[in-house]
Design an enzyme around this catalytic site. Structure first.
Site, PDB file in Angstrom:
ATOM      1  N   TYR A 175       0.815  -1.216   0.000  1.00  0.00           N
ATOM      2  CA  TYR A 175       0.000   0.000   0.000  1.00  0.00           C
ATOM      3  C   TYR A 175       0.848   1.266   0.000  1.00  0.00           C
ATOM      4  O   TYR A 175       0.299   2.365   0.002  1.00  0.00           O
ATOM      5  CB  TYR A 175      -0.901   0.058   1.242  1.00  0.00           C
ATOM      6  CG  TYR A 175      -1.847  -1.092   1.429  1.00  0.00           C
ATOM      7  CD1 TYR A 175      -2.724  -1.486   0.415  1.00  0.00           C
ATOM      8  CD2 TYR A 175      -1.889  -1.781   2.634  1.00  0.00           C
ATOM      9  CE1 TYR A 175      -3.603  -2.538   0.608  1.00  0.00           C
ATOM     10  CE2 TYR A 175      -2.772  -2.837   2.834  1.00  0.00           C
ATOM     11  CZ  TYR A 175      -3.624  -3.212   1.822  1.00  0.00           C
ATOM     12  OH  TYR A 175      -4.498  -4.254   2.022  1.00  0.00           O
TER      13      TYR A 175
ATOM     14  N   CYS B 203      14.454 -10.979   0.187  1.00  0.00           N
ATOM     15  CA  CYS B 203      15.190 -10.764  -1.062  1.00  0.00           C
ATOM     16  C   CYS B 203      14.321 -10.106  -2.131  1.00  0.00           C
ATOM     17  O   CYS B 203      14.092 -10.661  -3.215  1.00  0.00           O
ATOM     18  CB  CYS B 203      15.759 -12.084  -1.562  1.00  0.00           C
ATOM     19  SG  CYS B 203      17.065 -12.715  -0.507  1.00  0.00           S
ATOM     20  N   GLU B 204      13.822  -8.929  -1.816  1.00  0.00           N
ATOM     21  CA  GLU B 204      13.098  -8.094  -2.770  1.00  0.00           C
ATOM     22  C   GLU B 204      13.394  -6.635  -2.456  1.00  0.00           C
ATOM     23  O   GLU B 204      13.439  -6.247  -1.285  1.00  0.00           O
ATOM     24  CB  GLU B 204      11.583  -8.331  -2.678  1.00  0.00           C
ATOM     25  CG  GLU B 204      11.154  -9.702  -3.133  1.00  0.00           C
ATOM     26  CD  GLU B 204       9.715  -9.728  -3.634  1.00  0.00           C
ATOM     27  OE1 GLU B 204       9.173  -8.646  -3.926  1.00  0.00           O
ATOM     28  OE2 GLU B 204       9.170 -10.835  -3.750  1.00  0.00           O
TER      29      GLU B 204
ATOM     30  N   TYR C  60      -3.994  -5.649  10.512  1.00  0.00           N
ATOM     31  CA  TYR C  60      -3.425  -5.997   9.203  1.00  0.00           C
ATOM     32  C   TYR C  60      -1.902  -6.070   9.267  1.00  0.00           C
ATOM     33  O   TYR C  60      -1.216  -5.772   8.293  1.00  0.00           O
ATOM     34  CB  TYR C  60      -3.914  -5.025   8.120  1.00  0.00           C
ATOM     35  CG  TYR C  60      -5.413  -4.929   8.106  1.00  0.00           C
ATOM     36  CD1 TYR C  60      -6.179  -5.984   7.604  1.00  0.00           C
ATOM     37  CD2 TYR C  60      -6.078  -3.834   8.647  1.00  0.00           C
ATOM     38  CE1 TYR C  60      -7.563  -5.934   7.635  1.00  0.00           C
ATOM     39  CE2 TYR C  60      -7.466  -3.778   8.681  1.00  0.00           C
ATOM     40  CZ  TYR C  60      -8.201  -4.826   8.171  1.00  0.00           C
ATOM     41  OH  TYR C  60      -9.579  -4.776   8.206  1.00  0.00           O
TER      42      TYR C  60
END
Length: 420
Positions: free
Chosen positions: A322, A348-349, A377
């Site tokens: 978001y 790993c991003e 959330y």
């Protein structure tokens, strides 16, 4: 200090160390490890009571999707809350937590046959039906069970809730509900299905709503439908206006109170004889929760500074999907200089971050950071991505601490795949 109180009145620094409800967050991190979710019991109770005070005759159905920890759901159930559920798992959990079926409402566009069957068999208060085909399937299931399913039809009022598009649910282009202009036809159709009992109208326009004016526009349309259906002889017992009140994430956010919503809608609802249902989730749980994470490494790449922590998008995915803001503060403040850094996790991003270009007090390896507004959330959307066990959760109240979810281990993750 005053800013902290705006997030949670039980949050404070004592001699430079962060406490919640009299409990040291540093000691919690050292005892239970990190990442760690920490919840304030008194905050949850006070938020629920604020709804009850603002809407004294309403049924307050906690939106289980916001945080499904059984201990927290049980706490709210004991206060008198019902449950707003959207899956068979949430039905199972709500009942397990002691919430009686007569206080459970069930929404969601994709209820499976088994989920519908279990809910009919449980004799829940009301299905918030999202389509004509769902009416047909539910009628058939109820008939096979020899029962009547109580229903409301979820109407889509085509109102812009002025929130993130992913959580705007009351606009015509969204997948939720039936067009309010077609609603009377759907009610007339449902009235011919012998295993359904029409008892309500449902509407939910979105989540994290800070400007509450869209509620009035939506409820005006819903009340107009209520009056029209009542005149046609429908016995509408419940008017479910959903949830969605926003919370303080950014320091400048102004958080609406349940009483603000009650005042806004008072004249619209004063002649409505149906019982009002509300479905708050985030506004009860969001600022009750904090995610504690430990600094693993500090890294500089030219002018770019990184604070690498052990909590990642697998623990709190809201910033990644978001672009959500969460206020992040050191667990120990030492009045050090401020730095501008990306606070990133171990996944790993490149999209694995908690904050980008954030000004924060300089910290060292091994110290702890507190991610605020993490009670809703947060854990509920966590995952095992990169084969990482999910965090532990603790509940604090007046200086006492209770472990309410054990930290997972590797065996927990792989066990369902073994010996097949």
């Amino acid at each position: 200090m005053e800013l902290l109180k705006e997030y949670n009145p039980y949050l404070e620094y004592r001699d430079g160390e962060l406490f919640i409800e009299g409990v040291s967050l540093k000691e919690l991190a050292q005892t239970f490890g990190t990442p760690l979710y920490v919840y304030s019991s008194n905050f949850i109770k006070e938020r629920f009571e604020a709804y009850r005070k603002a809407f004294p005759d309403a049924l307050i159905c906690y939106a289980v999707k916001a945080n499904f920890n059984p201990h927290l759901v049980k706490l709210l159930g004991e206060l008198g809350a019902g449950a707003d559920i959207v899956s068979g798992g949430e039905l199972y959990l709500a009942k397990k937590a002691g919430i009686p079926p007569e206080r459970i409402v069930y929404a969601g566009v994709g209820k499976t046959e088994k989920e519908l069957t279990d809910a009919v068999d449980s004799e829940i208060l009301m299905f918030n039906v999202e389509s004509r085909q769902e009416l047909d399937v539910l009628n058939e299931i109820a008939g096979k069970l020899g029962k009547k399913a109580r229903i409301a039809i979820r109407v889509n009022p085509d109102v812009d809730p002025k929130t993130h598009p992913y959580i705007a649910t009351g606009m015509q282009k969204s997948k939720f509900g039936v067009d309010i202009r077609e609603a009377q036809k759907e009610y007339e159709y449902a009235s011919k299905l012998e295993n359904l009992e029409i008892v309500g109208i449902h509407c939910h326009i979105g989540s994290q709503i800070l400007d509450i004016s869209p509620y009035r526009e939506a409820v005006e349309k819903v009340v107009s439908l209520y009056e029209s259906l009542t005149q046609k002889g429908f016995d509408i017992k419940y008017l479910d206006i959903g949830g969605g009140l926003g919370i303080k994430y950014k320091p400048e956010d102004k958080e609406p109170a349940p009483q603000d919503l009650a005042d806004l809608l008072k004249d619209l609802l004063e002649n409505v004889k149906a019982k009002i249902i509300l479905e708050p989730g985030r506004s009860i749980m969001g600022n009750a929760g904090i995610l504690i994470t430990q600094v693993q490494f500090l890294k500089d790449k030219g002018s770019k500074h990184f604070i690498i922590v052990d909590a990642g998008m697998n623990d709190l995915i809201r910033p990644s999907i978001y672009n959500a803001y969460h206020h992040i503060i050191p667990v120990e403040t030492k009045e050090r200089k401020k730095v501008v850094a990306d606070i990133v996790g171990p996944i790993c991003e490149t999209g694995d971050f908690l904050a980008l270009d954030r000004e924060i007090e300089e910290v060292q390896r091994g110290e702890y950071l507190a991610v605020l507004s993490a009670g809703a959330y947060g854990f509920a959307m966590s995952s095992h991505y990169n084969m990482r066990p999910r965090a532990a959760e603790v509940l604090v109240e007046n200086g006492s601490v209770k472990l309410i979810r054990k930290r997972e281990n590797y065996d927990y993750i792989v066990e369902p795949s073994l010996d097949i």
